[in-house]
Design an enzyme around this catalytic site. Structure first.
Site, PDB file in Angstrom:
ATOM      1  N   CYS A  81     -63.555 -17.936 122.956  1.00 39.41           N
ATOM      2  CA  CYS A  81     -64.904 -17.766 122.426  1.00 39.41           C
ATOM      3  C   CYS A  81     -65.238 -16.287 122.550  1.00 39.41           C
ATOM      4  CB  CYS A  81     -65.898 -18.658 123.156  1.00 39.41           C
ATOM      5  SG  CYS A  81     -66.094 -18.276 124.916  1.00 39.41           S
ATOM      6  N   MET A  82     -66.501 -15.948 122.548  1.00 45.20           N
ATOM      7  CA  MET A  82     -66.890 -14.543 122.615  1.00 45.20           C
ATOM      8  C   MET A  82     -66.860 -13.999 124.050  1.00 45.20           C
ATOM      9  SD  MET A  82     -67.655 -12.599 120.170  1.00 45.20           S
ATOM     10  CE  MET A  82     -68.752 -11.458 119.408  1.00 45.20           C
TER      11      MET A  82
END
Length: 100
Positions: A81-82
């Site tokens: 994810c980020m």
């Protein structure tokens, strides 16, 4: 940040190396994030909100939806994810569904 069962984080180079051994990489960012920040090569995008449902799909339906073979519960999978929070959640979801 990348999450793997046994190894809670993985460097980008380790991820690149793992792809040579057939590890499935699932990016759990939202679609708008992929559009805005770019797709990681050879990853499939399954937003976190869809992940539990996706991992319980019929394999044929999964392939139609995500253009990728559905992982078996023993296949190596990496989530990203980020910042790492959603990938850790994704790992927990997958493990709760019986993925090792």
């Amino acid at each position: 940040s990348l999450c793997v069962g046994g190894a809670p984080s993985l460097s980008y180079q380790e991820l690149k190396d793992s792809k040579k051994t057939g590890v499935l990489h699932i990016d759990v960012r939202e679609r708008w994030e992929i559009d805005r920040f770019g797709k990681i090569p050879e990853s499939i995008n399954i937003p976190l909100g869809e992940l539990v449902e996706a991992l319980q799909m019929d394999p044929t339906e999964f392939k139609e939806q995500y253009n990728q073979e559905m992982p078996s519960k023993s296949d190596p999978v990496v989530f990203s994810c980020m910042a790492g929070t959603r990938s850790k959640q994704a790992l927990g979801f997958a493990m709760s569904l019986g993925f090792s």
